[in-house]
Write an enzyme that holds these catalytic residues in place. Structure first.
Site, PDB file in Angstrom:
ATOM      1  CE  LYS A   7      -0.902   0.614   4.990  1.00 62.72           C
ATOM      2  NZ  LYS A   7      -1.977   0.593   6.012  1.00 62.72           N
ATOM      3  CE  LYS A  64      -5.275  -4.882   4.286  1.00 64.91           C
ATOM      4  NZ  LYS A  64      -4.061  -4.324   4.928  1.00 64.91           N
TER       5      LYS A  64
END
Length: 247
Positions: free
Chosen positions: A28, A90
């Site tokens: 991320k 996610k």
């Protein structure tokens, strides 16, 4: 045993985290929000490089901070990230009128999705129960705000323990994250989640700075070390090691 999820933004950080003992490498971009997404090109590159050295190390990635009612955008991003060579995709979902429909749509996608239930200000038991019933590989409990408050400032340990038990009873792994640090270690051990996720605690100077492999190693050691009797107080159960082993 609780598995360590280390959030990284580059292949160098990914290699450092893997060598230092992180079981799950999470991709991320900290500068782009709580669940900020890297570009598909970067995700593909990091995943390919990491697979070459650690072929069985599981990799997750976020799709970015997308509103729960942007169903088409969420679906498109999930497929893109999954096709980039990622094991777990996610997706952050906060409480609200669109949450239930968003989760139901995520459950139909041809990807291994892990919903991240954003618990800022609390979370609804009914939404957690519904999420657990949809057949996801796992469910994470996290926070969107990175303002110094931790997951435990928004949700009490007893509620988290109940939600983790519910998630595991459905055959999924249960994880926690949300500005967790050393002050929360005993609470983490008490809950014994399958996965505990970190970024800020693994960095030298805040979540936007570079990941420090020594900190990763310290957290891996702390999570893997037995926590004595602290888990008995919340009845977390003995499923953590079994579910984490599926990663």
């Amino acid at each position: 045993m609780t598995a360590l999820l280390a959030s990284v933004r580059s292949d160098d950080e990914a290699f450092d985290a893997a060598r230092a003992g992180a079981e799950l490498i999470d991709l991320k971009e900290p500068n782009a929000g709580a669940l900020g997404g890297l570009s598909i090109g970067d995700i593909t590159h990091i995943a390919r490089q990491l697979r070459a050295r650690y072929p069985v190390k599981p990799i997750s990635a976020t799709i970015g901070d997308v509103p729960a009612d942007a169903f088409d955008e969420i679906a498109a991003r999930v497929i893109e990230v999954s096709d980039a060579g990622i094991d777990y995709v996610k997706v952050g979902v906060a409480r609200g009128p669109a949450a239930r429909r968003c989760l139901e749509q995520l459950a139909t996608l041809p990807a291994t999705v892990v919903p991240v239930l954003l618990c800022d200000g609390g979370m609804d038991d009914e939404l957690v129960s519904h999420t657990a019933s949809l057949g996801f590989a796992g469910v994470m409990f996290d926070t969107a705000g990175k303002d110094g408050n931790t997951l435990f400032d928004h949700v009490d340990v007893e509620s988290l323990a109940r939600w983790l038990r519910l998630t595991r009873a459905r055959g999924a792994m249960g994880g926690i994250a949300g500005a967790l640090g050393w002050a929360q270690l005993e609470q983490i051990r008490a809950l014994a989640p399958d996965v505990a996720g970190f970024r800020t605690a693994l960095c030298a100077d805040g979540r936007r700075s570079r990941l420090d492999p020594q900190r990763v190693a310290q957290w891996a050691s702390a999570l893997h070390r037995p926590g004595g009797d602290v888990g008995a107080g919340v009845g977390a159960g003995a499923h953590g090691g079994a579910n984490a082993a599926r990663l």
